[in-house]
Structure formats: C-alpha cells, structure tokens
Design a protein around this motif. Structure first.
Motif, mmCIF file in Angstrom:
data_model
loop_
_atom_site.group_PDB
_atom_site.id
_atom_site.type_symbol
_atom_site.label_atom_id
_atom_site.label_comp_id
_atom_site.label_asym_id
_atom_site.label_seq_id
_atom_site.Cartn_x
_atom_site.Cartn_y
_atom_site.Cartn_z
ATOM 1 N N GLU A 391 0.805 -1.227 0.000
ATOM 2 C CA GLU A 391 0.000 0.000 0.000
ATOM 3 C C GLU A 391 0.834 1.271 0.000
ATOM 4 N N THR A 392 2.173 1.146 -0.048
ATOM 5 C CA THR A 392 3.036 2.328 -0.025
ATOM 6 C C THR A 392 2.841 3.150 -1.304
ATOM 7 N N PRO A 393 2.581 4.479 -1.175
ATOM 8 C CA PRO A 393 2.403 5.316 -2.366
ATOM 9 C C PRO A 393 3.676 5.371 -3.214
ATOM 10 N N VAL A 394 3.516 5.592 -4.500
ATOM 11 C CA VAL A 394 4.651 5.633 -5.422
ATOM 12 C C VAL A 394 5.639 6.724 -5.050
ATOM 13 N N ASN A 395 5.149 7.886 -4.628
ATOM 14 C CA ASN A 395 6.051 8.976 -4.278
ATOM 15 C C ASN A 395 6.914 8.643 -3.073
ATOM 16 N N THR A 396 6.369 7.875 -2.147
ATOM 17 C CA THR A 396 7.165 7.447 -0.999
ATOM 18 C C THR A 396 8.268 6.494 -1.454
ATOM 19 N N LEU A 397 7.936 5.621 -2.398
ATOM 20 C CA LEU A 397 8.943 4.709 -2.949
ATOM 21 C C LEU A 397 10.067 5.498 -3.612
ATOM 22 N N LYS A 398 9.686 6.523 -4.348
ATOM 23 C CA LYS A 398 10.678 7.359 -5.025
ATOM 24 C C LYS A 398 11.621 8.019 -4.017
ATOM 25 N N LYS A 399 11.034 8.523 -2.948
ATOM 26 C CA LYS A 399 11.835 9.175 -1.913
ATOM 27 C C LYS A 399 12.777 8.181 -1.233
ATOM 28 N N LEU A 400 12.293 6.972 -0.979
ATOM 29 C CA LEU A 400 13.128 5.927 -0.372
ATOM 30 C C LEU A 400 14.329 5.607 -1.253
ATOM 31 N N MET A 401 14.106 5.547 -2.557
ATOM 32 C CA MET A 401 15.205 5.251 -3.484
ATOM 33 C C MET A 401 16.261 6.342 -3.461
ATOM 34 N N ILE A 402 15.809 7.600 -3.470
ATOM 35 C CA ILE A 402 16.749 8.719 -3.488
ATOM 36 C C ILE A 402 17.532 8.796 -2.177
ATOM 37 N N GLU A 403 16.820 8.702 -1.059
ATOM 38 C CA GLU A 403 17.470 8.851 0.251
ATOM 39 C C GLU A 403 18.455 7.738 0.537
ATOM 40 N N ASN A 404 18.149 6.524 0.045
ATOM 41 C CA ASN A 404 19.007 5.372 0.360
ATOM 42 C C ASN A 404 19.880 4.938 -0.810
ATOM 43 N N ASP A 405 19.788 5.683 -1.925
ATOM 44 C CA ASP A 405 20.591 5.396 -3.109
ATOM 45 C C ASP A 405 20.488 3.929 -3.521
ATOM 46 N N VAL A 406 19.259 3.451 -3.670
ATOM 47 C CA VAL A 406 19.027 2.073 -4.114
ATOM 48 C C VAL A 406 18.226 2.095 -5.400
ATOM 49 N N GLY A 407 18.397 1.054 -6.201
ATOM 50 C CA GLY A 407 17.726 1.004 -7.481
ATOM 51 C C GLY A 407 16.497 0.129 -7.509
ATOM 52 N N ARG A 408 16.246 -0.587 -6.393
ATOM 53 C CA ARG A 408 15.074 -1.477 -6.345
ATOM 54 C C ARG A 408 14.636 -1.655 -4.900
ATOM 55 N N ILE A 409 13.334 -1.816 -4.709
ATOM 56 C CA ILE A 409 12.792 -1.975 -3.348
ATOM 57 C C ILE A 409 11.888 -3.206 -3.324
ATOM 58 N N PRO A 410 12.203 -4.210 -2.512
ATOM 59 C CA PRO A 410 11.311 -5.364 -2.345
ATOM 60 C C PRO A 410 10.005 -4.927 -1.678
ATOM 61 N N ILE A 411 8.905 -5.516 -2.113
ATOM 62 C CA ILE A 411 7.579 -5.168 -1.595
ATOM 63 C C ILE A 411 7.027 -6.358 -0.801
ATOM 64 N N LEU A 412 6.588 -6.064 0.442
ATOM 65 C CA LEU A 412 6.076 -7.101 1.342
ATOM 66 C C LEU A 412 4.573 -6.927 1.542
ATOM 67 N N ASP A 413 3.883 -8.055 1.784
ATOM 68 C CA ASP A 413 2.453 -7.956 2.089
ATOM 69 C C ASP A 413 2.264 -7.752 3.584
ATOM 70 N N GLU A 414 1.001 -7.827 4.041
ATOM 71 C CA GLU A 414 0.715 -7.557 5.447
ATOM 72 C C GLU A 414 1.345 -8.584 6.387
ATOM 73 N N ASN A 415 1.722 -9.755 5.853
ATOM 74 C CA ASN A 415 2.385 -10.797 6.647
ATOM 75 C C ASN A 415 3.891 -10.788 6.478
ATOM 76 N N ASN A 416 4.405 -9.695 5.886
ATOM 77 C CA ASN A 416 5.840 -9.545 5.637
ATOM 78 C C ASN A 416 6.403 -10.622 4.706
ATOM 79 N N ILE A 417 5.558 -11.106 3.801
ATOM 80 C CA ILE A 417 5.991 -12.061 2.784
ATOM 81 C C ILE A 417 6.323 -11.289 1.514
ATOM 82 N N LEU A 418 7.448 -11.622 0.892
ATOM 83 C CA LEU A 418 7.867 -10.955 -0.336
ATOM 84 C C LEU A 418 6.886 -11.269 -1.465
ATOM 85 N N VAL A 419 6.261 -10.231 -2.024
ATOM 86 C CA VAL A 419 5.266 -10.449 -3.069
ATOM 87 C C VAL A 419 5.582 -9.693 -4.372
#
Length: 882
Positions: A391-419
């Motif tokens: 449910e993370t908004p796209v703009n938050t993802l963009k900010k996470l990438m810039i702040e942490n200098d990463v090119g990809r972010i794994p997405i987890l569901d409500e049970n913390n399972i990689l989806v």
C-alpha cells in the motif's frame, strides 16, 4: 573510437549537451569524468537508465585510441579528464562546442581543431539549435534534461547572458514534451537578503502532518513589507528539505499569500488553491486572500486538503510479481547464471521463506573476479534492506530510493511475505503515465471449447491434438496449443500452423512425439524449442513454457523455464496470448488470463505490458500487420506507448534482418498498401528508411507498382516484394545513406546499382513508352533488364504504358537470333572475337525486336557492309604521315 565529453565534474549544461550531441552522432560514446555536481547526481539516481554513457574508469579498460573527440561546455582540452587526453591519437579531430568566450584561442598543432563558439546563455542552447535544424525528435526525458540545463545556466532566463536563442531553444524542446514539474525540482538560483530571512523563518515555523498517508508540510511567516518572488523562496525550501507536499502561508502587510507544491500524483494542489480563489497546475499552484489571519488559513487548509488527496498508485499497482529470488545457500556462480538468464541487475535473497538480503550484479561480478564463485550468495549479500508495503504510495517509494541510493525496493504484504519488487524504471513509468497495464487488473477466464474445435478443425488435426495431450500425460507434462492458432480458431479463420507449449521439457516432448510418429525432430537447445516434421511434410513447433527476459532493448531474449501464464504474458498482444489445454482431463479448456477474448470480440490490438515494444520493437510493425489483416484497431494506450517508443529510437536498435522479415510478412498480406499507409501515418517508415519522405506521389507510384507486380511474378521466378517496394522507397538517396541502408537490410550491391541506373534513364524511357516508340529504340536505352528495373519503371506508367512495357518484356524474352551467332560472323566474315561482334549482334537483335521475321543473314550482311563503308571513309579522312 569516437567520444563526446565535457568538463570534469559535469553540471546539467555539460551533461545535457553531451546527450544532445549523441542524438546527432549516435556512433560516438559519451564519457563522463569526475563526479557530477550534486543536483545532477540526484537527477541521475532516478533517470540514469534513460541516458547511455561510460565513466572515465570504464574508458581505461577500452584498448582503443580516440580518433574523434567532441568537447561541449568548455573551450578546450584543459578541463576534460586525463584519461581522455591520454587516449587521444595523434592527429585526432577535435570539435569544441561552447558558449563561453574563447579568450585563450587554444591551438595544439598535433590536433585538428574545429570550434563552434556562440554567445548564448547555455551550451545546450547551441546543441538544441543543431537538433532543430536536423529535425531530430526527442523523448520526454531527453527534452526535460535539456530544459533543466538551459533553465539553470540562464538563471531561469534572468541572467544578463540570456539570449533570444535560449528562449527559442526552450520553445522547441517544450514542443517535444519537456516536464516543467521535473525542471522545477532541479534548478538552482540565489536569493536576496530579505528572501533569505523569509526562508529562515519558514524553516523555523514548519510542521509536517500525515494526511491520508501523505506527508504534508505547512510553513508560515509574517512580515510588514512586501517581499517579491515568493515562489523562488518556496523553491529553495523545496530543494533544501525535499518535502513530499509543501504549503507555504505568508502574510505580507494586509494580504496573505499561499503557495503549494507536491511531488505526489495523488495530491491536487490546484484544487486546494481553488478553495482560496487561486489556481495553477495540479502539482504547483498559488492563491492570495485578504482580511484573514495566518492561523485561519492554516486551519482551513488542514480541513480542506483531505478531499484533494486521492488514493493514487501504490506499490502493488506498479510492482513486478512474482519475484525472481535466490536462495541464501546458492553459490555466487549460480546466482550469476540466474542474472545472466533473466537480465536482472539485482535479486532478493531468501532463507526459510524469509527475505534476508539483496545482491546486485556488480557485487556478484566482483566476487567472481576474485575467485569467490563457489561461496554461498549470503556471504556477499547486503543485509541492509529497504522494503515497502503493497500500500506504499509511489512517491514514498521514489523518496526511499533517493534517500538510500538504491535502485530497487522489495515489496512485502501484510504478513511480511515478499510479493513483488519495484525498480527505478517502474517509478519513472508510474510518474509519467497514469495508465499502467497490469495482469492483476484482468479477470482470468476458463471455458471449454472442444465442441468448437470439433466443428471448425479437420478430423485429422483434432485426432493429432488429442494424441499430443495423451503423450503429455504419459510424460507428466501439461500440453497446450497456443498463439495464432487459437486466435484464428476463435475468429473462424483457417490456420493450421500448430504451436505447442509444454510445462516441462519441450525438446524431450518433441523427441517423444518423433518416436511415436517416426517423424524428424529438429531441436533448438538454446531456446528449449524443437520442430517436429511428419512424413507428409506437416510440421508442428514445440516450446517449453517460458518467460523471455530481454537483456537489452531490441536484443533476442534469454530464456527461463516458467509456467503457461508467464509464457502467455511474454507474448506480443492479447489476441495472441491464449492457450487451449490438450491433456485428456482438460482437453479443449481455453486459458484466457488477460481478457483476450474480449479484445478479440471488440477488434482491439493491445499490448500486455508497457515494456512490450521496448523488449521487441518489431512488435510495432507486427501490430500494424494485425490491424490491417483483421481490420482491428490498436487500443489507445497501446498506440500511445508505440509512438513514444518509436520516437525513442527503439526500432533503430533492431537488426535490419528482423525489420525486413516483418515487412516481408506485411507484403504477404492481401492488401499491403493499407499497412504501408498506416505505417506512414504513424511515422514508422521514417524510422525504417531514414531519408524516405512518403508523399501522395510516392503512394501513387507504389499503388501502380503493386498492380504490375503479379504480372512480373508470372514471368520471373523468386521476385522479392521487399526489393520491389524498395525501388520506390529508396529513390534518390545519396550514395552514403544508400550504402548504410544496403548494409543494414542486406540488399545486393547489384540491386542498388540497378536503382541508380533506372533513376538516370527514367524520364526519357517513360516518354519513349508513352509515345509507343519501337522496341528497338527502347532496347538501346533499357536493354534486357532485371525484373526490379521493370517494376521501378512500371510505377511511373499508366495502365496503357504498363501494357506496352509488358509487350516489350515478352518480346525481349521470346526473341532469339536463330542463324547468326558470333561463330557465324567469325567464320563467314573473318571477324575477330571482340566488341565489334557484340555490337553487330546487338544491332541485329534490336532490329529483330521490331520485325521477328527478318532474314538474319541478309540483314547482318547489310550491317557489316555499312560498318566497312564507315571504316573506309574514316581511313580516307586520316592525314598522311610523313
């Protein structure tokens, strides 16, 4: 080697100029030396994948000398990287493009210098003018980058160095799609003392609220005097703090000014400002009010803004799923192989079904270079995980990438399972496109159509399909017939080209079929496919259910075993993405995961995902072919993506052989002119043949050529439709471009020579045919030509002219000298073998074209008598020698 570069530690102007020059000279490499300035560095963290360049470190590894060098935004060699200077060959050709005054007039004798110096606000302006003069199209990202450079170097057109050319350059790239919102994120400028004081106060008086899962920062201040350019102050705040959404409220005297900005596609700042009587853009707007306090305005903002925040795109809307992962216990070599096959530059690492780390291609390659390939991947993975929820908004993802200098972010569901996983490319596409094609948005459909198969297919083919399903059971494999066969079955169009896909080993299945039917099996190990050729010549193709991963746009795919759903998802269009299961328990079950039947019923050509045309640009041509064949239309978003990728130059990245193959398929259709006209309307012809300007006249020529083509095919074997239309499409090309096109599409050299030959004789020959001159006269000009010369000529002729040309061709083919030969001439007239005999025979042949019943021996004696008489006169007229 040919190189484009700029000064060490480039700014936007230097880097953007390099990108623009690369559009003009695609065979040059961009080399960046040093570290980009901070704002350019921030920009490249997000947009780097759109721009191809190498670093000076990578240049060191290339064992080639630089023969040509283009330097931009600096007047000479002094400020460029040492690595470039060291690789310059003697007598290298150097071109300098700069907007700074050339006060040193640098000349180095061993190099050839060409300097283009213009007094403009930015070097990029000079480059844009060159692009405009050449009619070069830009992508939205390229236009925006060039725009940032010009805005920054002209101080948003406020510096005294700004010229009219700078405004004209912005006007041109604005028409190419530059994004002002993106430009406003990256330009820098200075503030006055009063503005700096105001900025300081705003920073002190700010508070961030979480509203509808969006961070909204409200800053305020009060002053008794008016301070101009509040938007400039807001921009400085914007750069310094990088809030998601910023609203500034400032009282100046008796009036309150409100300025808002947001990075989020979900927040409508324009709507919010309308509540205060203001306006602007969705992501940047302003308003002003009187007779109110700052506190009242802030209170109203907090109570009003929720209705101007929409849910918008979330991680779940743009993520790739399922995710390719590596087990923590797998070796580095094994993971490297997975990356090579899939083309991924980063892979999450899991252990006991839990996400424990992530590893990049660079790290894996370094480990292998150090001889660590046998070690487990967990020994080099990064455990510092930046993750997000579905449910993370796209703009938050963009900010996470810039702040942490990463090119990809794994997405987890409500049970913390990689989806899923989100990459930079996903963020860029989501930012610039409101429409995301996702298979999750479709409703899978499963319906049994065995009765339809029995009704529309020959009994022999139905029996074969049932047997293939039974053999699949014996080998414990699911077997499907897929693609065009299924499409045409549903459309009730005869198509017996059978493509089989199995969930298992396709080659093993094909060999088993071959044993059962005593058929020939031709395996293609690299692609896990095989062809089975039966005794009567009937053929089926067998493939392993697979996902194709394209390492680079336009390249042939790497292949990885997968499932039928993924296999169908890799296909070009929804109408070709259906499968029918053949195993006995589900025989005749139609698998439709992507609403394909609906598109087929509505006559729509739709891609399955936004990268479809990038992964295989020839799909653009194929889409036109399907449109014309079935009288379908490309869906609006598909057409938009096609145009974007076409202008992005992706079709030019495909080999000429593959483009030619697709055009040849179009030419096999019932009415190829429809497809050619459609390709012209889409500006596609220009990207295939760079100097072909399709006009109404050219259209008429092609129509006449297609009318004449069947008659030529009746008279000549193996006439290529592709060569035929090329006689018109390549007319009047200059030699250099013609040679480039010849090499790209594999034309024989003689074919190109015949085009130029026909061009030179076209006008007089056309007139001779229209006047119905004797065949002997036409033969003196045209001779006995190849079929493509006749086709080229036919495009200029009326129906009557074409009819006369056919008579000429038939007469040429049927006319033969019966008694007079070279041997006859040498024996009877004691002539020596050589040009004179050929000249006599040609003259006699031409005369026989007009009168097939001539007495050859009598006429040739008259020709020889004429030759001898002419020779005697020439001898008599020669002066005597002393």
């Amino acid at each position: 080697m040919k190189v484009i570069t700029t000064h060490i530690n480039p700014d936007f102007d230097g880097f953007a100029s390099c990108i623009g020059i690369k559009k003009l000279y695609p065979d040059f490499e961009i080399v960046v030396s040093g570290v980009p300035l901070q704002n350019l560095k921030e920009y490249l963290r997000i947009y780097e994948d759109n721009f191809l360049y190498i670093t000076s470190e990578q240049l060191k590894k290339i064992n080639e000398k630089i023969e040509e060098l283009i330097i931009v935004d600096t007047p000479g060699l002094e400020r460029i990287g040492d690595e470039i200077k060291q690789k310059l060959s003697k007598k290298a050709k150097i071109t300098v493009i700069d907007h700074h005054p050339d006060i040193r007039d640098e000349v180095i004798e061993e190099y050839t210098f060409n300097k283009i110096i213009r007094q403009t606000g930015a070097a990029t302006t000079i480059v844009v003018k060159m692009l405009k003069e050449r009619g070069i199209k830009l992508t939205k990202e390229e236009a925006t980058l060039l725009g940032i450079a010009i805005y920054e170097d002209t101080g948003s057109f406020l510096f005294s160095s700004t010229t009219l050319e700078d405004f004209e350059a912005i006007h041109y790239i604005y028409s190419q799609g530059l994004s002002l919102e993106t430009i406003s994120e990256y330009i820098r400028f200075d503030l006055t003392i009063d503005q700096k004081t105001l900025l300081h106060n705003l920073l002190q008086n700010s508070k961030t609220y979480n509203i509808e899962n969006h961070n909204v920062t409200i800053a305020h201040d009060e002053t008794e005097k008016f301070i101009g350019s509040l938007s400039a102050v807001v921009s400085k705040y914007w750069y310094a703090q990088e809030p998601e959404t910023l609203i500034v409220v400032v009282r100046m005297g008796k009036k309150i000014f409100i300025v808002g900005r947001t990075k989020s596609q979900d927040v409508d700042i324009r709507g919010l400002m309308a509540e205060f009587g203001g306006g602007g853009h969705r992501q940047a707007a302003s308003a002003s009010v009187s007779m109110a306090s700052v506190e009242e305005v802030i209170y109203k903002i907090l109570n009003t803004i929720p209705k101007y925040i929409s849910s918008g795109l979330k991680a779940k809307d743009i993520m790739s799923s399922p995710v390719r992962t590596a087990l923590a216990s797998e070796t580095i070599e094994q993971v490297n192989r997975i990356m090579e096959v899939t083309g991924h530059s980063g892979i999450p690492v899991v252990e006991e079904n839990k996400l424990v780390g992530i590893v990049t291609k660079k790290t894996v390659e370094k480990a292998i270079n150090h001889g660590l390939g046998k070690r487990p991947i967990k020994s080099i993975m990064s455990s510092k995980l930046i993750t997000a929820k579905t449910e993370t908004p796209v703009n938050t993802l963009k900010k996470l990438m810039i702040e942490n200098d990463v090119g990809r972010i794994p997405i987890l569901d409500e049970n913390n399972i990689l989806v899923g996983i989100v990459t930079r490319s996903d963020i860029i596409r989501a930012t610039h496109s409101q429409t995301i094609i996702r298979e999750a948005e479709t409703n899978p459909s499963f319906v049994n159509i065995k009765d339809l198969m029995n009704k529309r297919l020959p009994r022999r083919l139905v029996n074969l399909l049932r047997l293939l399903g039974a053999y699949g059971n014996e080998l414990k494999m699911s077997v499907y017939v897929v693609g065009g066969f299924v499409r045409d079955l549903l459309l009730d169009i005869e198509n017996y080209d059978v493509d089989i896909v199995v969930e298992g080993n396709g080659i093993e299945f094909a060999k088993y079929i071959g044993q059962q039917f005593d058929a020939i099996v031709v395996p293609y190990e690299k692609f896990y496919t095989a062809s089975v050729i039966f005794r009567d010549g009937f053929k089926i193709d067998v493939a392993t259910a697979r996902t194709e991963y394209y390492e680079k746009p336009a390249e042939l795919p790497q292949v990885d075993i997968s499932t039928i759903k993924k296999d169908l998802y890799r296909r070009d269009f929804t109408i070709n993405a259906m499968a029918i299961k053949l195993n006995p328990s589900e025989y005749g079950m139609l698998y439709d995961f992507f609403n394909c039947q609906k598109d087929l019923e509505q006559g729509i050509i739709r891609i399955l995902h936004n990268l479809s045309f990038i992964e295989d640009p020839t799909r653009m041509i194929r889409g036109v072919r399907f449109e014309m064949r079935y009288n379908f239309k490309m869906e609006e978003h598909t057409l938009e993506v096609l145009k974007q990728n076409l202008e992005g130059g992706y079709l030019e990245r495909v080999t000429g052989a593959r483009i030619r193959q697709e055009i040849e398929k179009i030419l096999e259709e019932d009415n190829p002119m429809k497809a050619i006209r459609r390709m012209t309307n889409l500006n596609m012809i220009k990207h295939i043949f760079p100097k072909t300007y399709y006009t109404q006249t050219m259209d008429e020529k092609l129509a006449r050529l297609f009318k004449f083509l069947p008659k030529i095919k009746e008279r000549y074997q193996s006439v290529s439709d592709f060569y035929a239309i090329s006689t018109i499409l390549l007319e009047y090309y200059d030699k250099q471009t013609l040679e480039t096109v010849r090499a790209r599409y594999g034309y024989p050299k003689k074919f190109i020579e015949s085009i130029k030959f026909t061009e030179n004789i076209m006008l007089p020959l056309k007139e001779m045919i229209e006047l119905r001159l004797n065949f002997s006269d036409i033969y003196k000009v045209l001779g006995k030509a190849n079929p493509y010369v006749y086709l080229h000529l036919s495009a200029y002729l009326t129906d009557e002219g074409q009819s006369y040309l056919l008579q000429y061709i038939d007469t040429i083919s049927s006319t033969k000298l019966q008694t007079v030969t070279g041997k006859y001439l040498m024996g009877k007239y004691s002539l020596k073998s050589g040009p004179q005999i050929n000249e006599i025979l040609e003259k006699l042949f031409a005369m026989k074209l007009d009168n097939p019943n001539i007495d050859e021996e009598k006429v040739v004696s008259e020709i020889i008598e004429m030759y001898n008489s002419k020779l005697e006169k020439e001898t008599e007229n020669q002066p005597e020698r002393e």
